[in-house]
Design an enzyme around this catalytic site. Structure first.
Site, PDB file in Angstrom:
ATOM      1  N   CYS A   1      -5.148  -2.239   2.398  1.00 55.93           N
ATOM      2  CA  CYS A   1      -5.022  -1.878   3.810  1.00 55.93           C
ATOM      3  C   CYS A   1      -5.790  -2.852   4.692  1.00 55.93           C
ATOM      4  O   CYS A   1      -5.580  -4.065   4.610  1.00 55.93           O
ATOM      5  CB  CYS A   1      -5.482  -0.441   4.015  1.00 55.93           C
ATOM      6  SG  CYS A   1      -5.104   0.244   5.648  1.00 55.93           S
TER       7      CYS A   1
ATOM      8  N   LYS B   1      -9.928   2.354  -2.707  1.00 55.92           N
ATOM      9  CA  LYS B   1     -10.238   1.720  -1.431  1.00 55.92           C
ATOM     10  C   LYS B   1     -11.671   2.005  -1.001  1.00 55.92           C
ATOM     11  O   LYS B   1     -12.107   3.152  -0.957  1.00 55.92           O
ATOM     12  CB  LYS B   1      -9.254   2.222  -0.372  1.00 55.92           C
ATOM     13  CG  LYS B   1      -9.339   1.538   0.967  1.00 55.92           C
ATOM     14  CD  LYS B   1      -8.249   2.094   1.863  1.00 55.92           C
ATOM     15  CE  LYS B   1      -8.264   1.456   3.236  1.00 55.92           C
ATOM     16  NZ  LYS B   1      -7.230   2.053   4.100  1.00 55.92           N
TER      17      LYS B   1
ATOM     18  N   GLU C   1       0.825  -1.219   0.000  1.00 55.60           N
ATOM     19  CA  GLU C   1       0.000   0.000   0.000  1.00 55.60           C
ATOM     20  C   GLU C   1       0.856   1.264   0.000  1.00 55.60           C
ATOM     21  O   GLU C   1       1.775   1.407   0.812  1.00 55.60           O
ATOM     22  CB  GLU C   1      -0.898  -0.017   1.240  1.00 55.60           C
ATOM     23  CG  GLU C   1      -1.743   1.223   1.418  1.00 55.60           C
ATOM     24  CD  GLU C   1      -2.430   1.264   2.773  1.00 55.60           C
ATOM     25  OE1 GLU C   1      -3.329   2.125   2.938  1.00 55.60           O
ATOM     26  OE2 GLU C   1      -2.084   0.461   3.656  1.00 55.60           O
TER      27      GLU C   1
END
Length: 608
Positions: free
Chosen positions: A461, A411, A306
């Site tokens: 994440c 995300k 990430e």
């Protein structure tokens, strides 16, 4: 647990006291010392069952102290001691969160204080059930429902609530304690981690019943037949083991593809300058080149963790109704036009892809294997889109073997207090307090990267630690007119914030249960861990030790199964959550009614 309490008669009414049931439960009163010991035992045993010690089988007795507390007399002061013990459990288990940023110290305490409420709600609901079934003449329906099922529905219902409410994070669900015991977690493909938690709670109730009947030797606080919970828990445990043995032996198909997962330990901070981002990018670029040089098989893709692929240069794009943001305008110069902004963005894209191409050429040149195409790059990278207003995302980019941008993923679940803060866009005084990088925009849909011979579902994440995110992504892809499920889940994360604490291990365990629930391998590339390759049965095939940089060459196998959990989602657990919410609302209603009656009686006495 030993008998710490004294017994006393507690007739529900004069009639009941004159005609007691032969199985009339014996209300008990607990001392403050015993309540402290029981609450502490719950917190300690539950903590021991998870990382860092990870003594998984202990989870089968972790709730026994809570079950004992649920049976004490209403005059016993159980709430305060249980809350303090639960708070200590969460503070210790999540203490790694405090390393991320000085501002995270208070959110760490607030999150722990919030999560510590759930064991109290569990005990309160069980006590309410006991009070209704503990009468001399309970309702026929209540007397026929085994307490182990009541407890399991309540616990799973509360887990479902906390997985959606407030933080929506799934770490440290009861079922995660068994992540290292693959045969016991295969039922996650039926109902996710909720299913594993359900069985664990039933076994805990059976252990409590056995303790009451054969060690403490006192009447249970239920009217069910002796051994009912033992029989149900035993049956569920045997069925779980049988199902695990059967499903772990299902044949999978080799994909013939090798995915290099990069794992480093580059220090990152919120207020990071471009120079430091470029240093991190250079370090990972060298790691990727070394990975290609050392690989014994042709690489299909190299996965960067990430945000490690940004290097001070996010991927920019433009959308419809392009408007130049005010912060780009200079009062002393002519107004910047949308066409000029679009040209600048396109120039940035060319530079971005040229940079990626240079790394791909370097990887191809360093490899000793004959290959026509360099590996694709899948990297965590900032995404910026300019449309009617600018949007900034934490994202994933896929640069294919021809150095073209073939896909991006934004995300879907932002980290509370880490990437978003409530009202940060609405209240200027909050916006001025938070460091740069907070207040990101949220993506809304899954993406699938169809590489040559293998299809990957990107997650970012903590999204594997929010179980519903990858499961919902798989469900959405399976529900399309022409469903095509990915062969594996690739997750990119940056856990260096947590300083190699147990939080990293909790994250990995969530990924293991996700792998089983989705019946897909999970390929995790992480900065600061957990860099790991997990198969579709939740087994860790390879993992980099915490604090160590390196590369994992994952060769995932294709699992053709579409799990029941992916097909139907978590609605069974949702029904338990709704039932639990109804129970909580009923308790609140009863409490308010009782208080109102007390006020009316007091007013009547004063009037007379």
């Amino acid at each position: 647990m030993s008998e710490p309490i004294s017994s006393s008669d507690n007739p529900a009414s004069d009639v009941a006291s004159k005609q007691p049931s032969p199985n009339q439960p014996t209300p008990i009163t607990a001392s403050a010392r015993w309540l402290l010991a029981a609450s502490t035992a719950f917190a300690v045993v539950l903590w021991l069952s998870g990382p860092p010690l990870a003594i998984g089988p202990l989870v089968f007795i972790a709730l026994v102290p809570l079950l004992a507390i649920s049976e004490v007399d209403s005059s016993s002061p159980w709430k305060r001691t249980l809350y303090v013990a639960s708070l200590a459990y969460w503070l210790i288990s999540l203490q790694g969160l405090r390393y991320a940023h000085p501002l995270m110290f208070l959110p760490w305490i607030a999150l722990s204080a919030y999560l510590a409420i759930y064991p109290l709600l569990f005990v309160a609901l069980l006590r309410r059930w006991h009070s209704s079934t503990g009468r001399a003449y309970p309702s026929p329906l209540q007397s026929k429902i085994p307490i182990c099922l009541v407890a399991a529905v309540t616990w799973v219902g509360l887990e479902w609530i906390r997985n959606y409410f407030f933080t929506g994070i799934s770490v440290l669900m009861l079922g995660h304690s068994l992540a290292d015991m693959p045969m016991l977690i295969q039922i996650a493909d039926l109902g996710g981690t909720y299913a594993v938690s359900f069985v664990i709670v039933c076994v805990n109730v059976a252990m409590h019943e056995a303790l009451n009947r054969w060690v403490v030797r006192r009447n249970p606080v239920t009217f069910e037949s002796p051994g009912t919970s033992l029989a149900i828990a035993g049956g569920l445990l045997v069925a779980t083991l049988a199902y695990g043995a059967m499903t772990m032996n299902v044949a999978t198909e080799p994909t013939g593809k090798t995915i290099a997962l990069l794992g480093g330990n580059e220090l990152t901070v919120y207020e990071q300058d471009v120079a430091r981002e470029q240093e991190i990018f250079a370090a990972y670029a060298q790691l990727a080149i070394d990975a290609a040089a050392k690989s014994e098989s042709e690489l299909t893709a190299v996965v960067w963790p990430e945000s490690m692929f940004s290097g001070g240069m996010p991927w920019m794009s433009t959308g419809p109704d392009l408007v130049v943001p005010d912060f780009m305008q200079t009062p002393s110069l002519p107004a910047l036009q949308p066409e000029q902004l679009r040209f600048a963005v396109e120039s940035n894209q060319v530079e971005f892809l040229n940079r990626a191409q240079s790394i791909q050429y370097a990887m191809a040149a360093s490899s000793t294997l004959a290959s026509e195409d360099p590996p694709s790059i899948i990297g965590g990278c900032g995404l910026v889109q300019y449309a009617d207003r600018p949007s900034q995302y934490s994202g994933v980019v896929w640069v294919d073997s021809s150095s073209k941008m073939s896909g991006t993923y934004s995300k879907n679940h932002l980290v509370l207090f880490g990437e978003t803060i409530p009202l940060v866009h609405s209240l200027p005084w909050i916006r001025d307090m938070v460091p740069p990088g907070l207040g990101l925009n949220r993506g809304t849909q899954p993406e699938r990267f169809d590489l040559d011979g293998i299809s990957l579902l990107p997650n970012l994440c903590i999204e594997t630690a929010v179980e519903r995110i990858p499961v919902n992504h798989m469900h959405q892809l399976n529900s399309r007119a022409t469903p095509k499920l990915p062969d594996a889940i690739v997750t990119l994360t940056n856990d260096v914030w947590f300083h190699d604490s147990a939080v990293v291990d909790h994250h990995l365990r969530c990924a293991q249960l996700v792998a089983v629930g989705c019946r897909r391998p999970v390929l995790s590339a992480a900065n600061g861990g957990p860099t790991a390759w997990i198969d579709s049965s939740g087994r860790i095939m390879e993992r980099l030790p915490k604090g160590q940089s390196g590369v994992i060459y994952a060769q995932p196998e294709r699992d053709q199964r579409v799990s029941l959990y992916v097909r139907i989602g978590a609605w069974p657990a949702g029904l338990m959550g709704v039932a639990t919410i109804c129970g909580l609302l009923w308790m609140v209603f009863e409490r308010l009614t009782r208080r109102r009656n007390q006020y009316e009686i007091a007013d009547g006495i004063e009037t007379n």
